[in-house]
Design an enzyme around this catalytic site. Structure first.
Site, mmCIF file in Angstrom:
data_model
loop_
_atom_site.group_PDB
_atom_site.id
_atom_site.type_symbol
_atom_site.label_atom_id
_atom_site.label_comp_id
_atom_site.label_asym_id
_atom_site.label_seq_id
_atom_site.Cartn_x
_atom_site.Cartn_y
_atom_site.Cartn_z
ATOM 1 N N HIS A 1 0.566 -1.469 -0.539
ATOM 2 C CA HIS A 1 -0.199 0.258 0.130
ATOM 3 C C HIS A 1 0.865 1.147 0.112
ATOM 4 O O HIS A 1 0.493 1.739 -0.684
ATOM 5 C CB HIS A 1 -1.040 -0.483 1.254
ATOM 6 C CG HIS A 1 -1.942 -0.670 1.287
ATOM 7 N ND1 HIS A 1 -2.182 -2.107 2.577
ATOM 8 C CD2 HIS A 1 -3.245 -1.512 0.690
ATOM 9 C CE1 HIS A 1 -3.151 -2.798 2.391
ATOM 10 N NE2 HIS A 1 -4.008 -2.728 0.916
ATOM 11 N N SER B 1 -2.734 -7.622 3.174
ATOM 12 C CA SER B 1 -3.480 -7.755 4.710
ATOM 13 C C SER B 1 -3.176 -9.449 5.051
ATOM 14 O O SER B 1 -2.933 -8.923 6.810
ATOM 15 C CB SER B 1 -3.767 -6.527 4.664
ATOM 16 O OG SER B 1 -3.603 -4.852 4.537
ATOM 17 N N LYS C 1 -17.717 -6.387 8.554
ATOM 18 C CA LYS C 1 -16.824 -7.024 8.772
ATOM 19 C C LYS C 1 -16.125 -6.837 9.897
ATOM 20 O O LYS C 1 -16.261 -5.852 11.018
ATOM 21 C CB LYS C 1 -15.698 -6.582 8.130
ATOM 22 C CG LYS C 1 -16.013 -7.285 6.405
ATOM 23 C CD LYS C 1 -13.854 -7.151 5.943
ATOM 24 C CE LYS C 1 -13.953 -7.340 4.310
ATOM 25 N NZ LYS C 1 -13.310 -6.862 3.645
ATOM 26 N N ARG D 1 -1.501 -6.401 -8.814
ATOM 27 C CA ARG D 1 -0.744 -7.859 -8.590
ATOM 28 C C ARG D 1 -0.884 -8.656 -9.335
ATOM 29 O O ARG D 1 0.421 -9.294 -9.882
ATOM 30 C CB ARG D 1 -1.013 -8.155 -7.244
ATOM 31 C CG ARG D 1 -1.016 -7.826 -5.797
ATOM 32 C CD ARG D 1 -0.907 -7.963 -4.722
ATOM 33 N NE ARG D 1 -2.686 -8.116 -4.457
ATOM 34 C CZ ARG D 1 -3.377 -8.416 -2.991
ATOM 35 N NH1 ARG D 1 -3.106 -8.540 -2.222
ATOM 36 N NH2 ARG D 1 -4.400 -8.455 -3.608
HETATM 37 O O1 PNS Z 1 -8.478 -3.236 0.612
HETATM 38 P P1 PNS Z 1 -9.952 -3.727 0.121
HETATM 39 O O2 PNS Z 1 -10.783 -4.427 1.732
HETATM 40 O O3 PNS Z 1 -9.747 -4.183 -0.973
HETATM 41 O O4 PNS Z 1 -10.619 -2.613 -0.419
HETATM 42 C C1 PNS Z 1 -12.557 -2.929 -1.209
HETATM 43 C C2 PNS Z 1 -12.991 -1.813 -1.299
HETATM 44 C C3 PNS Z 1 -13.003 -0.843 0.572
HETATM 45 C C4 PNS Z 1 -12.188 -0.632 -1.882
HETATM 46 C C5 PNS Z 1 -14.257 -1.653 -1.352
HETATM 47 O O5 PNS Z 1 -14.655 -2.604 -0.384
HETATM 48 C C6 PNS Z 1 -15.145 -0.175 -1.591
HETATM 49 O O6 PNS Z 1 -15.254 0.246 -2.088
HETATM 50 N N1 PNS Z 1 -16.000 -0.452 -0.794
HETATM 51 C C7 PNS Z 1 -17.324 0.405 -0.843
HETATM 52 C C8 PNS Z 1 -18.860 -0.066 -0.667
HETATM 53 C C9 PNS Z 1 -19.070 -0.038 -2.412
HETATM 54 O O7 PNS Z 1 -18.558 1.167 -3.037
HETATM 55 N N2 PNS Z 1 -18.519 -0.820 -3.494
HETATM 56 C C10 PNS Z 1 -18.710 -0.484 -4.527
HETATM 57 C C11 PNS Z 1 -19.796 -0.895 -4.960
HETATM 58 S S1 PNS Z 1 -19.670 -1.001 -6.230
#
Ligand code: PNS
Length: 168
Positions: free
Chosen positions: A16, A127, A40, A89
């Protein structure tokens, strides 16, 4: 232009940090947004995750660390952000990220996602893996440093170790 780098950051890894360092060079300002997801059970609280992120990017001037909940595009619209930054990645990441990018564009009007390829040194780290290393791999011993330090900042390694020590 303002970019947003959203994620769970449970906890922040050097992968990150690499992405944030590179992304911050492309943007006027980079908002790092930690998802506060009530569905979560993260290892780190939202405050801990933001604190570790702030420490990890303290030398980069144009980064703001904040939290959001709910839909990402609601937050990007509130903050007037038009670019979402995500790292890739591998091909698996691409499949899920391309889908998110499309739905975010659909839901968020004009918001575009740009992807940066993970640097080779960090193309395997996640993570989840660092949480497992902290849970199961031995810390620093006999003059050999903590293996976690290859993947996280010293402060994150220390906090990770303390979590598993108190749980243990
Ligand atoms: O670090 P991560 O867990 O891969 O991040 C995922 C994240 C936070 C980018 C994603 O889950 C997100 O944007 N969640 C918020 C809810 C949302 O807007 N979802 C997308 C709808 S299509």
């Amino acid at each position: 232009m303002i970019f947003i780098y959203p994620g769970s950051f449970d906890p922040v890894t050097l992968g990150h940090v690499d992405l944030m360092t590179r992304g911050a060079k492309l943007a006027d300002k980079l908002i790092v947004a930690v998802l506060d997801n009530p569905h979560k059970q993260p290892l780190f609280s939202i405050e801990e995750r933001m604190d570790l992120l702030r420490d990890a990017v303290k030398d980069i001037g144009n980064i703001e660390v904040t939290a959001f909940s709910g839909l990402l595009t609601r937050f990007t619209n509130e903050r007037g952000v038009s670019v979402i930054l995500r790292g890739l990645r591998d091909g698996e990441d691409y499949i899920s990220e391309a889908r998110y990018a499309w739905f975010n564009r659909f839901l968020g009007g004009d918001v575009e996602t740009i992807f940066l390829p993970a640097s080779p040194a960090f193309s395997q780290v996640s993570s989840r893996i660092v949480r497992e290393i902290a849970a199961y791999a031995a810390p620093a011993q006999d003059g050999v440093s903590d293996p976690l330090l290859q993947w996280v900042t010293p402060k994150t390694a220390a906090v990770l170790r303390s979590k598993f020590m108190t749980k243990g």
